[in-house]
Design an enzyme around this catalytic site. Structure first.
Site, short mmCIF file in Angstrom:
data_model
loop_
_atom_site.label_atom_id
_atom_site.label_comp_id
_atom_site.label_asym_id
_atom_site.label_seq_id
_atom_site.Cartn_x
_atom_site.Cartn_y
_atom_site.Cartn_z
N LYS A 76 0.84 -1.20 0.00
CA LYS A 76 0.00 0.00 0.00
C LYS A 76 0.87 1.25 0.00
O LYS A 76 0.55 2.23 -0.65
CB LYS A 76 -0.95 -0.01 1.21
CG LYS A 76 -2.04 -1.05 1.04
CD LYS A 76 -2.93 -1.15 2.25
CE LYS A 76 -4.03 -2.19 2.01
NZ LYS A 76 -4.78 -2.47 3.25
N LYS A 114 -4.37 -12.49 -6.17
CA LYS A 114 -5.53 -13.00 -5.43
C LYS A 114 -6.78 -12.24 -5.85
O LYS A 114 -6.72 -11.08 -6.27
CB LYS A 114 -5.32 -12.91 -3.91
CG LYS A 114 -5.44 -11.53 -3.32
CD LYS A 114 -5.74 -11.61 -1.81
CE LYS A 114 -6.21 -10.23 -1.35
NZ LYS A 114 -7.09 -10.24 -0.20
N LYS A 170 -11.26 -7.20 -3.92
CA LYS A 170 -12.20 -6.13 -4.25
C LYS A 170 -11.50 -4.78 -4.28
O LYS A 170 -12.01 -3.83 -4.84
CB LYS A 170 -13.33 -6.11 -3.23
CG LYS A 170 -12.84 -5.84 -1.84
CD LYS A 170 -13.91 -6.05 -0.81
CE LYS A 170 -13.22 -6.14 0.54
NZ LYS A 170 -13.91 -6.78 1.57
P1 ATP Z 1 -9.79 -7.59 -0.58
O1 ATP Z 1 -8.38 -7.85 -1.02
O2 ATP Z 1 -10.78 -8.22 -1.44
O3 ATP Z 1 -10.04 -6.13 -0.38
P2 ATP Z 1 -9.30 -7.97 2.15
O4 ATP Z 1 -8.54 -9.13 2.63
O5 ATP Z 1 -8.54 -6.71 2.09
O6 ATP Z 1 -9.95 -8.32 0.79
P3 ATP Z 1 -11.57 -8.25 3.95
O7 ATP Z 1 -12.92 -8.04 3.39
O8 ATP Z 1 -11.38 -7.64 5.28
O9 ATP Z 1 -10.56 -7.61 2.96
O10 ATP Z 1 -11.24 -9.80 4.00
C1 ATP Z 1 -12.06 -10.69 4.68
C2 ATP Z 1 -11.44 -12.06 4.68
O11 ATP Z 1 -11.36 -12.58 3.36
C3 ATP Z 1 -10.04 -12.14 5.26
O12 ATP Z 1 -9.98 -13.23 6.17
C4 ATP Z 1 -9.16 -12.41 4.06
O13 ATP Z 1 -8.02 -13.17 4.40
C5 ATP Z 1 -10.10 -13.20 3.17
N1 ATP Z 1 -9.75 -13.10 1.74
C6 ATP Z 1 -9.66 -11.96 1.02
N2 ATP Z 1 -9.34 -12.25 -0.26
C7 ATP Z 1 -9.25 -13.60 -0.35
C8 ATP Z 1 -8.95 -14.52 -1.42
N3 ATP Z 1 -8.72 -14.09 -2.64
N4 ATP Z 1 -8.95 -15.84 -1.15
C9 ATP Z 1 -9.20 -16.29 0.10
N5 ATP Z 1 -9.47 -15.49 1.16
C10 ATP Z 1 -9.50 -14.15 0.94
#
Ligand code: ATP
Ligand code: LTN
Length: 329
Positions: A111, A193, A196
């Site tokens: 970031k 991965k 969003k």
């Molecule tokens: P994003 O990258 O989509 O913004 P994030 O990890 O920043 O996701 P959260 O919504 O807080 O945001 O994530 C919720 C959960 O989803 C966490 O436990 C994270 O590890 C899991 N997670 C996020 N992306 C993936 C993925 N591609 N595959 C498996 N688990 C995921």
């Protein structure tokens, strides 16, 4: 009963990666553990958010928790900013955390690379707030996707250091990272991965609230590997990812799936996967729409009350151990 704690940010839209990596396991574990599921809106504001959108997304995420099967009669569901102890413990832990360990966090580095000198203090401090979330509840297990592993390590280090320096205060949590589904990849770029927060990759991300056309379109356009065979093989990440999603959504074994697609082409796999996904999403989307607003309010209010009562005990204990309570006679 042992405890679990986990959370997701109310930013963007919940996608299949979030579900398969995290939410799915929350649902599976909620009856074996005393469970706390938080909507981490204080983490969301580490990047600028439109206040109205953030408030709406917070409620939407709560609906999604319930719609995928979190039972509010069994689990505690609440919004992070409703329990002030999270921010208060963050200050105490900030004074235990070290710059160098936060600088090592890969998520921060990524970031910071994108934002350069304008990177916010909140982005830097994000893992300490996450540690506070977890440690306030004397959590034993934290079900998350693979990308959160490093943050969990930091949480453990902070708990161990605090306990050593100020006396036993926090349980030291273990991560629960599923063997399959911990890292669902983008359909548009299987080297990344599913995420969003990655604006370019909308096309690679199946949202839980996507309509039928969007699901069909995204699977149809999904990147594939060279070759034609349809089998689980980590050296062919695109097909492996599609098969992993198929496996987790319809509970067929890997052999059954490989037999089923033996001799078939990629178009067949993509088409069936789209239909399996649509069937899976349909009842979830119906439940999201059917949850009554007042009922949601009541669930979140009760959740915050229950969470706060537990968080308060841990916070007071931490403050007493640090010499912050008892200064007045
Ligand atoms: P994003 O990258 O989509 O913004 P994030 O990890 O920043 O996701 P959260 O919504 O807080 O945001 O994530 C919720 C959960 O989803 C966490 O436990 C994270 O590890 C899991 N997670 C996020 N992306 C993936 C993925 N591609 N595959 C498996 N688990 C995921
Ligand atoms: N950083 C996590 C969300 C999160 C979390 C937590 C997960 C915040 N606090 C406590 C588990 C436990 C993420 O997935 N982006």
């Amino acid at each position: 009963m042992k405890r679990i704690f986990s959370g997701a940010q109310p930013t963007g839209n919940v996608h299949l990666g979030n579900y398969l990596g995290a939410l799915r396991n929350w649902v599976a574990l909620q009856r074996e553990y005393e469970s706390f599921f938080c909507i981490v809106n204080l983490h969301a504001i580490t990047f600028p958010q439109d206040p109205k959108v953030l408030a709406a997304k917070t409620r939407e995420l709560a609906r999604i928790y319930l719609a995928v099967g979190i039972d509010p009669n069994v689990s505690t569901v609440f919004v992070q900013s409703d329990v002030a102890e999270h921010t208060e413990l963050t200050w105490l832990l900030n004074c235990v955390a070290r710059m160098s360990e936060l600088e090592r966090m890969t998520q921060f580095k990524e970031k910071a690379r994108k934002q350069q000198e304008n990177v916010g203090v909140g982005v830097f401090d994000y893992p300490v707030l996450m540690a506070s979330d977890i440690l306030l509840y004397q959590t034993d297990l934290v079900p998350v996707g693979e990308d959160q592993k490093q943050h969990l390590e930091l949480t453990r280090d902070l708990a161990i250091r605090f306990n050593r320096d100020y006396g036993q205060t926090f349980a030291v949590p273990e991560p629960f990272i599923p063997k399959i589904g911990a890292r669902i990849m983008s359909l548009a770029d299987p080297a990344k991965k599913m995420s969003k927060s990655d604006e370019e990759s909308e096309a690679g991300c199946i949202m839980l609230l996507d309509d039928v056309d969007a699901v069909r379109r995204k699977f149809k356009r999904a990147v594939t590997d060279s070759g034609t065979e349809i089998r689980f093989d980590e050296s062919r990440p695109a097909i492996n990812n599609l098969l992993t999603i198929y496996h987790l959504l319809n509970d067929r074994s890997a052999e059954e799936i490989e037999d089923h697609f033996n001799g078939q082409g990629y178009a067949k796999l993509k088409g069936e996967l789209a239909e399996v996904t649509i069937e899976f999403l349909k009842p979830i989307q119906e439940r999201v729409r059917s949850i009554d607003d007042d009922k949601l309010d009541a669930i979140l209010r009760q959740g915050a009350e229950k969470a706060e009562a537990i968080a308060r005990v841990t916070l007071n204990h931490a403050k007493r151990n640090m010499g912050l309570i008892g200064a007045r006679k």
